[in-house]
Structure formats: structure tokens, C-alpha cells
Design a protein around this motif. Structure first.
Motif, PDB file in Angstrom:
ATOM      1  N   SER A  91      -1.596   2.983  -3.969  1.00  0.00           N
ATOM      2  CA  SER A  91      -0.490   3.090  -4.924  1.00  0.00           C
ATOM      3  C   SER A  91       0.522   4.158  -4.531  1.00  0.00           C
ATOM      4  O   SER A  91       1.634   4.179  -5.057  1.00  0.00           O
ATOM      5  N   ASP A  92       0.172   5.039  -3.600  1.00  0.00           N
ATOM      6  CA  ASP A  92       1.102   6.064  -3.119  1.00  0.00           C
ATOM      7  C   ASP A  92       2.122   5.500  -2.137  1.00  0.00           C
ATOM      8  O   ASP A  92       3.096   6.159  -1.804  1.00  0.00           O
ATOM      9  N   ILE A  93       1.902   4.293  -1.652  1.00  0.00           N
ATOM     10  CA  ILE A  93       2.795   3.682  -0.667  1.00  0.00           C
ATOM     11  C   ILE A  93       3.754   2.758  -1.407  1.00  0.00           C
ATOM     12  O   ILE A  93       3.418   1.627  -1.747  1.00  0.00           O
ATOM     13  N   GLN A  94       4.950   3.254  -1.670  1.00  0.00           N
ATOM     14  CA  GLN A  94       5.947   2.490  -2.415  1.00  0.00           C
ATOM     15  C   GLN A  94       6.553   1.408  -1.530  1.00  0.00           C
ATOM     16  O   GLN A  94       6.832   1.631  -0.366  1.00  0.00           O
ATOM     17  N   SER A 144      10.535  -0.340   2.098  1.00  0.00           N
ATOM     18  CA  SER A 144      11.132   0.970   2.386  1.00  0.00           C
ATOM     19  C   SER A 144      10.000   1.802   2.983  1.00  0.00           C
ATOM     20  O   SER A 144       8.904   1.830   2.461  1.00  0.00           O
ATOM     21  N   ILE A 145      10.288   2.437   4.092  1.00  0.00           N
ATOM     22  CA  ILE A 145       9.250   3.222   4.767  1.00  0.00           C
ATOM     23  C   ILE A 145       9.107   4.548   4.035  1.00  0.00           C
ATOM     24  O   ILE A 145      10.073   5.290   3.877  1.00  0.00           O
ATOM     25  N   PRO A 146       7.884   4.862   3.576  1.00  0.00           N
ATOM     26  CA  PRO A 146       7.660   6.110   2.837  1.00  0.00           C
ATOM     27  C   PRO A 146       7.982   7.331   3.703  1.00  0.00           C
ATOM     28  O   PRO A 146       7.773   7.320   4.911  1.00  0.00           O
ATOM     29  N   ASP A 147       8.503   8.380   3.068  1.00  0.00           N
ATOM     30  CA  ASP A 147       8.827   9.605   3.786  1.00  0.00           C
ATOM     31  C   ASP A 147       7.599  10.246   4.410  1.00  0.00           C
ATOM     32  O   ASP A 147       7.678  10.914   5.421  1.00  0.00           O
ATOM     33  N   ARG A 159      -6.482  -4.111  -7.375  1.00  0.00           N
ATOM     34  CA  ARG A 159      -6.956  -2.755  -7.675  1.00  0.00           C
ATOM     35  C   ARG A 159      -6.393  -1.784  -6.658  1.00  0.00           C
ATOM     36  O   ARG A 159      -5.919  -2.178  -5.603  1.00  0.00           O
ATOM     37  N   ASP A 160      -6.468  -0.515  -6.989  1.00  0.00           N
ATOM     38  CA  ASP A 160      -5.994   0.524  -6.098  1.00  0.00           C
ATOM     39  C   ASP A 160      -7.117   0.915  -5.135  1.00  0.00           C
ATOM     40  O   ASP A 160      -8.297   0.790  -5.464  1.00  0.00           O
ATOM     41  N   PHE A 161      -6.766   1.340  -3.959  1.00  0.00           N
ATOM     42  CA  PHE A 161      -7.740   1.781  -2.969  1.00  0.00           C
ATOM     43  C   PHE A 161      -7.472   3.227  -2.593  1.00  0.00           C
ATOM     44  O   PHE A 161      -6.313   3.642  -2.505  1.00  0.00           O
ATOM     45  N   THR A 162      -8.524   3.977  -2.352  1.00  0.00           N
ATOM     46  CA  THR A 162      -8.430   5.350  -1.875  1.00  0.00           C
ATOM     47  C   THR A 162      -8.907   5.378  -0.444  1.00  0.00           C
ATOM     48  O   THR A 162      -9.963   4.818  -0.123  1.00  0.00           O
ATOM     49  N   ALA A 173       3.904 -10.476  -2.397  1.00  0.00           N
ATOM     50  CA  ALA A 173       3.694  -9.786  -3.661  1.00  0.00           C
ATOM     51  C   ALA A 173       3.332  -8.334  -3.367  1.00  0.00           C
ATOM     52  O   ALA A 173       2.858  -8.016  -2.276  1.00  0.00           O
ATOM     53  N   PRO A 174       3.554  -7.448  -4.332  1.00  0.00           N
ATOM     54  CA  PRO A 174       3.153  -6.062  -4.149  1.00  0.00           C
ATOM     55  C   PRO A 174       1.657  -5.982  -3.833  1.00  0.00           C
ATOM     56  O   PRO A 174       0.849  -6.752  -4.357  1.00  0.00           O
ATOM     57  N   ALA A 175       1.297  -5.035  -2.965  1.00  0.00           N
ATOM     58  CA  ALA A 175      -0.089  -4.911  -2.503  1.00  0.00           C
ATOM     59  C   ALA A 175      -1.079  -4.757  -3.651  1.00  0.00           C
ATOM     60  O   ALA A 175      -2.142  -5.383  -3.645  1.00  0.00           O
ATOM     61  N   LEU A 176      -0.741  -3.938  -4.643  1.00  0.00           N
ATOM     62  CA  LEU A 176      -1.663  -3.749  -5.776  1.00  0.00           C
ATOM     63  C   LEU A 176      -1.886  -5.037  -6.547  1.00  0.00           C
ATOM     64  O   LEU A 176      -2.985  -5.298  -7.041  1.00  0.00           O
TER      65      LEU A 176
END
Length: 82
Positions: free
Chosen positions: A50-53, A75-78, A34-37, A26-29
Motif C-alpha cells: 500500500s506504500d507504492i502509489q 507514477s514512480i514513487p520517490d 489484501r496488503d502485503f508487508t 486494476a490497482p494492486a491492492l
């Protein structure tokens, strides 16, 4: 005769691949609810989960009851250097 490091890695990768067929992915979120910083920002890397698609968390329980979880990038983020 002992196995080389490369053979060990290949065996573990194969075991995870075989197990992932029955893994709950499942998607990490969604998994973490919740989102993590990131507390210590590194320039050029994502600051929030959430910045890691495409990041998913797969998890499964082995036959002997051990719970394992691992992350998969679809997909590896740029922004993430390899």
C-alpha cells in the motif's frame, strides 16, 4: 540473421503494449485483495504494498491460453531509486 537483444526487448515490449489494450488492469491492492508487508525490509524502499502509489497489475490470457500478469507504475514513487 539473428535478432539482437535490443530487438528482442523491443518486440516483447511491443507485444505487451498491444496486449495491454485488452488487459484487465486494476490497482494492486484490489487485485490481490489484501496488503502485503515485505519480509526483509530494505532501507529507503517501501515496506508495504500500500506504500507504492500508482501500482497496477495488468493481466491477460494469450490466444493459446497462457495467463500473463505484469506490474505497471503509473507514477514512480520517490522512494524507489532507478
Amino acid at each position: 540473421m539473428s535478432m539482437s537483444t535490443r530487438q528482442h526487448v523491443a518486440c516483447w515490449a511491443l507485444a505487451l503494449w498491444l496486449a495491454s489494450g485488452s488487459a484487465l488492469a486494476a490497482p494492486a491492492l484490489e487485485v490481490l485483495c489484501r496488503d502485503f508487508t515485505v519480509p526483509n525490509r530494505i532501507e529507503g524502499l517501501p515496506e508495504r504494498l500500500s506504500d507504492i502509489q500508482g501500482l497496477q497489475i495488468n493481466r491477460f490470457t494469450t490466444r493459446d491460453g497462457v495467463k500473463l500478469a505484469y506490474c505497471v507504475f503509473h507514477s514512480i514513487p520517490d522512494a524507489v531509486p532507478l
